[in-house]
Design an enzyme around this catalytic site. Structure first.
Site, short mmCIF file in Angstrom:
data_model
loop_
_atom_site.label_atom_id
_atom_site.label_comp_id
_atom_site.label_asym_id
_atom_site.label_seq_id
_atom_site.Cartn_x
_atom_site.Cartn_y
_atom_site.Cartn_z
N ARG A 1 -21.78 -15.88 12.86
CA ARG A 1 -21.58 -15.45 11.47
C ARG A 1 -20.09 -15.35 11.11
O ARG A 1 -19.73 -15.38 9.95
CB ARG A 1 -22.28 -14.09 11.28
CG ARG A 1 -22.06 -13.40 9.97
CD ARG A 1 -22.60 -14.22 8.81
NE ARG A 1 -22.40 -13.54 7.55
CZ ARG A 1 -21.24 -13.40 6.94
NH1 ARG A 1 -20.13 -13.90 7.48
NH2 ARG A 1 -21.15 -12.76 5.80
N LYS A 2 -19.25 -15.17 12.11
CA LYS A 2 -17.81 -15.00 11.89
C LYS A 2 -17.53 -13.99 10.79
O LYS A 2 -16.91 -14.28 9.77
CB LYS A 2 -17.13 -16.33 11.57
CG LYS A 2 -17.24 -17.33 12.71
CD LYS A 2 -16.35 -18.53 12.52
CE LYS A 2 -16.57 -19.57 13.58
NZ LYS A 2 -17.86 -20.29 13.45
N PHE A 3 -18.00 -12.77 11.03
CA PHE A 3 -17.72 -11.67 10.09
C PHE A 3 -16.21 -11.54 9.93
O PHE A 3 -15.46 -11.76 10.88
CB PHE A 3 -18.29 -10.37 10.64
CG PHE A 3 -19.79 -10.32 10.69
CD1 PHE A 3 -20.52 -10.02 9.54
CD2 PHE A 3 -20.47 -10.58 11.86
CE1 PHE A 3 -21.91 -9.99 9.58
CE2 PHE A 3 -21.86 -10.54 11.91
CZ PHE A 3 -22.57 -10.25 10.76
N THR B 1 -20.46 -13.50 16.21
CA THR B 1 -19.02 -13.73 16.27
C THR B 1 -18.35 -13.00 15.12
O THR B 1 -18.96 -12.79 14.06
CB THR B 1 -18.69 -15.24 16.17
OG1 THR B 1 -19.34 -15.76 15.00
CG2 THR B 1 -19.15 -16.00 17.39
#
Ligand code: 5BU
Length: 495
Positions: free
Chosen positions: A328-330, A356
């Site tokens: 998701r690469k918050f 992620t």
């Protein structure tokens, strides 16, 4: 030597090169001690012995007896160097160590090189200034080492120019993994002080009180990766330790599960199923299941997502014993990230073993994800995006360094996403994307390295996406990646 070191420690304290209190690092972490050695340029007598220099100028070179007088940092530093490998060049890590390297260069009568820092992304000018021949050995000079990543970056640029680097001499080792990290990369680091010995000198000189020393030593216990010596080396070397041993060293339970799973299933493959149809994803997951450690998703790219999809995926994960990562690469403030993690249509916290997250927001990102897990008891882990695989990525220098520091701040961190061996902690997992059977690029900036090269550059869990999803025979491609990666891991751990 001992007296000289104590003297310099006290003088560093007196010029405010070290401060005690409650500081927040660039990565958003609390620290009770802060070093800023840039100030030493305002105190030349701390950098170079004036006796020594004057004697040298007036009396020529027969002045060895002068050297027993008060030595300053540059002389003490040069004394550390064994120079057993026959170094003929010096290079200071920009910027604080530049004047120190210059002074050593004068004192040792050894030429020095300057590494440009700022042209890195533009690549038009030379990165290394100075005259040198290929194969020459260069000693790196640095002020303070935390993870060792600045030295590694400097070494990388020197190596790219054909120079060799075997040794780094530094003023202070913060005892947070740098020495080990450098050792893994073939660089022996010697420091005038460790943070602990520096505190000892200040205590002896009554510059600090015992409670201050105790607060620094309890901070060190929390963030410390032990320095290596003798027999400990093998047991703590991340790249050589086997997964089953590392599973016992990790503080994150999902990471422990992953390390054990990789060991028993003999696979380090993380399959990136970047498809947009749930049936196609589940079909591939079922086929790949027996061969993979992790299945990685981008749920926001799926066209027909329903809440049934994660349930079906979890069933396959149980059936074939793999873990699920939502990439998701918050990247927002803690409160927003907490909402995004557990709510919306995807409810990621409910089903993804790993997610992620970018480190850009600092510690808040970890706090937000932790908050999003309230009431969820399953083991969860975060992979912090420390370096990206694409051309021109801005994940460079201090960003990488700060991300590594941030990774030590919470047991929720399972590992780091990076391209090289930038951290030492054997309890954390290196996840590396950008892998295909040959070195190549795609048309949108993705860069690919081979399974063999990424594993030897520290990758534990390796992401392969289109190498499989675009293959005509997907099953064979999965098996081929799995076996090439495992072979490289076996080679690495038995070297
Ligand atoms: P590929 O098809 O092997 O290029 O897919 C790589 C996957 O890894 C894809 O899902 C990316 O979103 C992901 N990725 C990446 O390629 N590079 C990075 O630096 C990070 C993630 Br972080």
């Amino acid at each position: 030597m001992e007296d000289q070191l104590k003297n310099c420690a006290v003088r560093l304290f007196d010029v405010n090169a070290v401060k005690f209190g409650n500081f927040v690092t660039k990565a958003g972490l609390q620290t009770p001690v802060y070093f800023d050695l840039r100030v030493i340029v305002s105190h030349p007598s701390l950098m170079v012995s004036s006796f020594h220099m004057r004697a040298r100028i007036f009396l020529g070179y027969g002045i060895h007896h002068w050297q027993k007088f008060q030595k300053a940092l540059s002389s003490l530093l040069w004394n550390l160097s064994e120079n057993s490998g026959g170094a003929t060049q010096l290079c200071g890590v920009p910027y604080t160590a530049l004047p120190l390297a210059t002074l050593i260069s004068v004192e040792a009568d050894m030429p020095m090189l300057i590494r440009r820092k700022e042209v890195k992304s533009y690549g038009t000018k030379k990165l290394i200034e100075g005259e040198f021949k290929e194969g020459e050995i260069c000693v790196i000079v640095e002020d303070v080492v935390t993870t060792g990543s600045s030295i590694l970056e400097t070494a990388k640029d020197l190596l790219n120019e054909g120079l060799k680097v075997q040794e780094a001499i530094v003023i202070l080792d913060r005892e947070q993994g740098g020495k080990n990290n450098l050792k893994i990369n073939g660089i022996r680091m010697r420091s005038l002080y460790t943070l602990s010995s520096f505190m000892g000198y200040l205590l002896e000189a009554r510059k600090v009180t015992l409670p201050v020393v105790e607060s620094v030593s309890s901070y060190l216990k929390r963030t410390h990766v032990p320095s290596l010596s003798g027999n400990d080396e093998k047991s703590l070397n991340r790249l050589q330790l086997r997964f089953e041993e590392r599973a016992k060293l990790t503080k994150n339970r999902a990471a422990a599960k992953l390390l054990d799973l990789m060991s028993t299933k003999e696979t380090t493959l993380c399959l990136a199923v970047d498809l947009i149809d749930t049936d196609a994803i589940l079909e591939l997951a079922n086929m790949a299941g027996p061969h993979i450690a992790v299945l990685k998703t981008h749920v926001d790219a799926i066209e027909n997502f329903t809440s049934e999809f994660p349930k079906a995926l979890r069933e396959l994960a149980e059936k074939h014993n793999f873990l699920i990562m939502e990439d998701r690469k918050f990247a927002d403030i803690g409160n927003t990230v907490s909402l995004q993690y557990r709510n919306g249509i995807y409810k990621i916290a409910n089903w993804a073993d790993f997610v992620t997250a970018h480190t850009l927001p600092g510690y808040g990102i970890i706090a937000g994800l932790k908050d999003g897990l309230e009431g969820i008891s399953a083991d969860r882990g975060i992979f912090l995006v420390t370096e990206m695989s694409c051309q021109g990525a801005l994940t460079l220098g201090d960003y990488v360094k700060s991300s590594v520091v941030l990774s030590k701040s919470s047991n929720l961190v399972a590992g780091l996403v990076c391209q090289a061996n930038v951290f030492a902690d054997p309890g954390l997992v290196q996840l590396t994307p950008g892998v295909r059977l040959t070195e190549t690029t795609d048309t949108l900036g993705q860069r690919y390295n081979t399974p063999h090269s990424v594993v030897h550059a520290g990758a534990d869990l390796v992401v392969v996406g289109r190498g499989v999803t675009e293959a005509r025979d997907k099953r064979s491609a999965i098996v081929e990646y799995k076996s090439k990666l495992w072979q490289a891991y076996v080679e690495r751990t038995s070297s």
